[in-house]
Scaffold this active site. Structure first.
Site, short mmCIF file in Angstrom:
data_model
loop_
_atom_site.label_atom_id
_atom_site.label_comp_id
_atom_site.label_asym_id
_atom_site.label_seq_id
_atom_site.Cartn_x
_atom_site.Cartn_y
_atom_site.Cartn_z
N ASP A 1 -5.16 -1.77 5.33
CA ASP A 1 -5.46 -0.43 5.82
C ASP A 1 -5.33 -0.47 7.33
O ASP A 1 -6.03 -1.24 8.00
CB ASP A 1 -6.88 -0.05 5.41
CG ASP A 1 -7.21 1.41 5.66
OD1 ASP A 1 -6.28 2.21 5.85
OD2 ASP A 1 -8.40 1.75 5.66
N ARG B 1 -7.96 -2.53 -1.27
CA ARG B 1 -6.61 -2.39 -0.72
C ARG B 1 -6.15 -3.69 -0.08
O ARG B 1 -6.95 -4.47 0.42
CB ARG B 1 -6.54 -1.26 0.29
CG ARG B 1 -7.48 -1.43 1.47
CD ARG B 1 -7.66 -0.15 2.20
NE ARG B 1 -8.29 0.80 1.33
CZ ARG B 1 -9.38 1.48 1.62
NH1 ARG B 1 -9.93 1.37 2.79
NH2 ARG B 1 -9.92 2.30 0.77
N ASP C 1 -5.53 2.07 10.46
CA ASP C 1 -5.88 3.43 10.88
C ASP C 1 -5.84 3.54 12.39
O ASP C 1 -6.53 2.79 13.09
CB ASP C 1 -7.29 3.79 10.41
CG ASP C 1 -7.39 3.94 8.91
OD1 ASP C 1 -6.42 4.42 8.30
OD2 ASP C 1 -8.44 3.58 8.34
N ARG D 1 0.85 -1.20 0.00
CA ARG D 1 0.00 0.00 0.00
C ARG D 1 0.88 1.24 0.00
O ARG D 1 1.61 1.50 0.95
CB ARG D 1 -0.90 0.01 1.23
CG ARG D 1 -1.79 1.24 1.26
CD ARG D 1 -3.21 0.90 1.57
NE ARG D 1 -4.03 2.07 1.37
CZ ARG D 1 -4.78 2.60 2.30
NH1 ARG D 1 -4.85 2.06 3.49
NH2 ARG D 1 -5.50 3.67 2.04
#
Length: 177
Positions: free
Chosen positions: A92, A89, A94, A79
């Site tokens: 991820d 994706r 976060d 990524r």
């Protein structure tokens, strides 16, 4: 020591990327509190379903150091910085909470706690699962109460066991050990 929480998602080779990301997060941050795995439809675009979960860990690292480690793990999984928000994706990661910190960007927009907590079931439900009595830094409500009040009419997700991706399984000891 600060308790941090990270939302994890993948919809490309999702079993492998989630399993490997959990191992890398453990290596980087130590013991993790890990929610169940949730399968959910892509939000905001057409794409394969996602696997999502939330992990929590204690850290003495700064927000910037935590974010740097998360971005490094994402890069190792293909990524790059050019990745779009509403697209498929590999991985991820976060940062959604960093203790009770409320952090704003240079325009005064709140970046922590991440607004995704209140917006998406695939973030709130797993967070409420592993931190039900923790309180949102802005509303003061517990995550369990926020999840109970969440509008679920459009929620399309299913709770799955982590064993589905091979997480938590340890190879049996070698004979004679």
């Amino acid at each position: 020591m600060v308790r941090a929480f990270v939302s994890i998602g993948s919809n490309l080779e999702r079993e492998r990327h989630i399993r490997e990301a959990l191992a890398e997060l453990e290596e980087s941050f130590g013991e993790l509190s890990v929610s169940s795995l949730y399968e959910s439809e892509a939000e905001g675009f057409e794409g394969p379903p996602f696997y999502n979960l939330v992990v929590g860990f204690d850290t003495e690292l700064t927000v910037e150091q935590v974010l740097s480690r998360l971005k490094a793990i994402e890069r190792r999984h293909g990524r790059g910085p050019e990745s779009r928000k509403f697209a498929s994706r590999t991985l991820d990661l976060d940062l959604i909470l960093y203790g009770e910190e409320v952090i704003q960007d240079s325009q005064g927009r709140i970046v922590l706690p991440r607004e995704d907590i209140l917006r998406y079931a695939f973030v709130l439900e797993p967070l409420a699962e592993i931190a039900p009595n923790l309180r949102h830094p802005l509303s003061g409500e517990t995550y369990q109460a926020l999840w109970q009040r969440f509008d679920r009419r459009k929620v399309r997700q299913t709770r799955l066991p982590l064993a589905l991706i091979g997480y938590g399984r340890r190879p049996p000891p070698a004979p004679g050990r």
